[in-house]
Design a protein around this motif. Structure first.
Motif, PDB file in Angstrom:
ATOM      1  N   ALA A  86       7.600  -6.747 -14.787  1.00 20.21           N
ATOM      2  CA  ALA A  86       6.461  -7.547 -15.232  1.00 20.21           C
ATOM      3  C   ALA A  86       6.449  -7.622 -16.746  1.00 20.21           C
ATOM      4  CB  ALA A  86       5.156  -6.930 -14.741  1.00 20.21           C
ATOM      5  N   LEU A 142      -3.268 -13.396  -7.337  1.00 22.06           N
ATOM      6  CA  LEU A 142      -2.075 -12.612  -7.031  1.00 22.06           C
ATOM      7  C   LEU A 142      -0.832 -13.236  -7.655  1.00 22.06           C
ATOM      8  CD1 LEU A 142      -0.913 -10.192  -5.462  1.00 22.06           C
ATOM      9  CD2 LEU A 142      -0.571 -11.746  -3.522  1.00 22.06           C
ATOM     10  N   ASN A 143      -0.162 -12.454  -8.473  1.00 19.13           N
ATOM     11  CA  ASN A 143       1.112 -12.861  -9.084  1.00 19.13           C
ATOM     12  C   ASN A 143       1.019 -14.182  -9.839  1.00 19.13           C
ATOM     13  OD1 ASN A 143       2.350 -10.579  -7.970  1.00 19.13           O
ATOM     14  ND2 ASN A 143       2.902 -11.673  -6.093  1.00 19.13           N
ATOM     15  N   THR A 196       5.932 -12.723  -9.766  1.00 19.12           N
ATOM     16  CA  THR A 196       5.592 -11.304  -9.858  1.00 19.12           C
ATOM     17  C   THR A 196       5.674 -10.783 -11.279  1.00 19.12           C
ATOM     18  OG1 THR A 196       7.896 -10.731  -9.348  1.00 19.12           O
ATOM     19  CG2 THR A 196       6.347 -10.834  -7.495  1.00 19.12           C
ATOM     20  N   ARG A 230       2.218 -10.593 -12.752  1.00 17.03           N
ATOM     21  CA  ARG A 230       1.194  -9.918 -11.954  1.00 17.03           C
ATOM     22  C   ARG A 230       0.241  -9.105 -12.835  1.00 17.03           C
ATOM     23  NH1 ARG A 230       5.952  -7.087 -11.167  1.00 17.03           N
ATOM     24  NH2 ARG A 230       5.951  -4.795 -11.345  1.00 17.03           N
ATOM     25  N   THR A 275      -5.221  -6.307  -8.947  1.00 11.74           N
ATOM     26  CA  THR A 275      -4.455  -5.543  -9.931  1.00 11.74           C
ATOM     27  C   THR A 275      -3.777  -4.357  -9.250  1.00 11.74           C
ATOM     28  OG1 THR A 275      -6.018  -6.132 -11.667  1.00 11.74           O
ATOM     29  CG2 THR A 275      -4.570  -4.250 -12.092  1.00 11.74           C
ATOM     30  N   THR A 276      -2.466  -4.235  -9.447  1.00 11.56           N
ATOM     31  CA  THR A 276      -1.740  -3.108  -8.854  1.00 11.56           C
ATOM     32  C   THR A 276      -1.714  -1.934  -9.823  1.00 11.56           C
ATOM     33  OG1 THR A 276       0.403  -3.908  -9.684  1.00 11.56           O
ATOM     34  CG2 THR A 276      -0.273  -4.633  -7.491  1.00 11.56           C
TER      35      THR A 276
END
Length: 363
Positions: free
Chosen positions: A240, A270-271, A279, A282, A314-315
């Motif tokens: 990322a 998302l993404n 991605t 993201r 958010t990851t």
């Protein structure tokens, strides 16, 4: 915290246009703070204090160094002039060899030259750099090489300022820089890596937050070692676009860093951020420890309850390694304010940040 949450998203988020612009690669360097704390875990020969002469083959260096640094350091290539901001920077600090960490120059030995490359009138000590004749390209020049690892740094000319009359014309990619301000406050410094779409945008915002001492654009996550911008843009590396924020814990804190983060990008898509899709764009927080992870989890939980109709995507990913992006990405907004992307996308984000966090701006 509830008070801040209530006004975090008063201003609509912007629709982004793509930031995927291609330029020549220059450098990727991972710089932390203080003397001897530049962190390059993939380079076992790197040290800011060890001056013992190295005897490392080019085959070994090629495994360790990024392709662009290898081309300059080991094949005597020359980077493009006026690349990045290092050539005109007057920030106080120390310059090290980007290949091995050898101390080369102090900022008080530097001058702003019109040549477009970082220029110095004196080296740190007599052993830090050595020289040999260079008759390539039909010219007679003096090549400057690192005194510890023999890597190509640039050339020495006799047209510099007093008191030496010398001009050490260096490739910026061959140099790592540590500001004095960061070294002085090292005991209070901490870093966090965040991704919120195009790193040009996020970097420009955090440069204005009081307590932030350094912002570096780069890449994190994924499976490719030291990826290039072009590779990341394909979306196939898993990396990322991110920024590494160094901040003074006596002036700001992780909670505020995260609140700015969730204010200046949309964490519910998302993404993607606007027209930037993939991605690599993201929304992500790369945590180094459980404290950072828990702080992010707690804020996300509160924001989902109080602010967002759509769920935050958010990851939270463990930070394995941060790779500094090519030099032309560093300070992109500051160096390209008149470009349409900066005016139409980045500037409104900065204005939004300044309105919401008006009491937290750098003076």
């Amino acid at each position: 915290m509830r008070k801040i949450i209530t006004f975090l998203f008063l201003i609509p988020l912007l629709t982004l246009t793509a930031c995927g612009q291609s330029n020549k690669k220059t450098s990727k360097k991972e710089t932390n703070t203080m003397e001897n704390v530049i962190n390059k875990p993939g380079n076992p020969y790197y040290s800011n204090t060890d001056t013992k002469k190295l005897n490392v083959s080019n085959a070994e260096w090629q495994k360790i160094l990024s392709p662009d640094l290898y081309a300059v350091a080991r094949e005597a290539d020359t980077e493009r002039a006026f690349t990045g901001t290092m050539w005109k920077s007057e920030t106080k600090g120390t310059y090290y060899c980007a290949t091995c960490g050898n101390k080369l120059f102090k900022s008080d030995q530097k001058f702003v030259s019109s040549c477009g490359w970082p220029s110095f009138f004196e080296q740190e000590n007599k052993n830090s750099i050595w020289f040999k004749p260079d008759n390539s390209y039909g010219m007679q020049r003096t090549e400057a090489l690192c005194g510890r690892c023999d890597s190509h740094l640039g050339h020495l000319f006799d047209d510099g300022p007093e008191p030496t009359g010398k001009r050490y014309c260096m490739n910026a990619i061959s140099l790592d820089f540590v500001p004095d301000a960061i070294a002085t406050n090292s005991g209070n410094s901490e870093t966090i890596v965040l991704g919120g779409g195009c790193f040009w945008c996020v970097e420009a915002v955090y440069e204005n937050l009081d307590g932030v001492t350094k912002v570096v654009s780069g890449y994190a996550g994924g499976s490719v070692e030291n990826p290039s911008y072009e590779e990341v843009c394909t979306g196939r590396t898993g990396a990322a676009e991110v920024i590494e924020i160094t901040y003074d814990k006596t002036k700001t804190n992780l909670d505020e860093i995260f609140k700015v983060f969730f204010t200046v990008h949309d964490p519910t898509t998302l993404n993607r951020q606007g027209a930037d899709v993939g991605t690599q764009y993201r929304s992500v927080i790369f945590y180094k420890n459980e404290n950072e992870k828990k702080a992010a989890q707690d804020l996300i939980k509160d924001l989902n309850k109080e602010v967002f109709d759509n769920k935050i995507v958010t990851t939270l990913e463990p930070l394995k390694k941060f790779y500094k992006a090519e030099e032309y990405h560093q300070g992109y907004y500051e160096n390209n304010k008149n470009k349409p992307y900066c005016q139409m996308v980045i500037q409104p984000k900065i204005e939004k940040f300044e309105k919401v966090f008006k009491d937290r701006l750098k003076k």
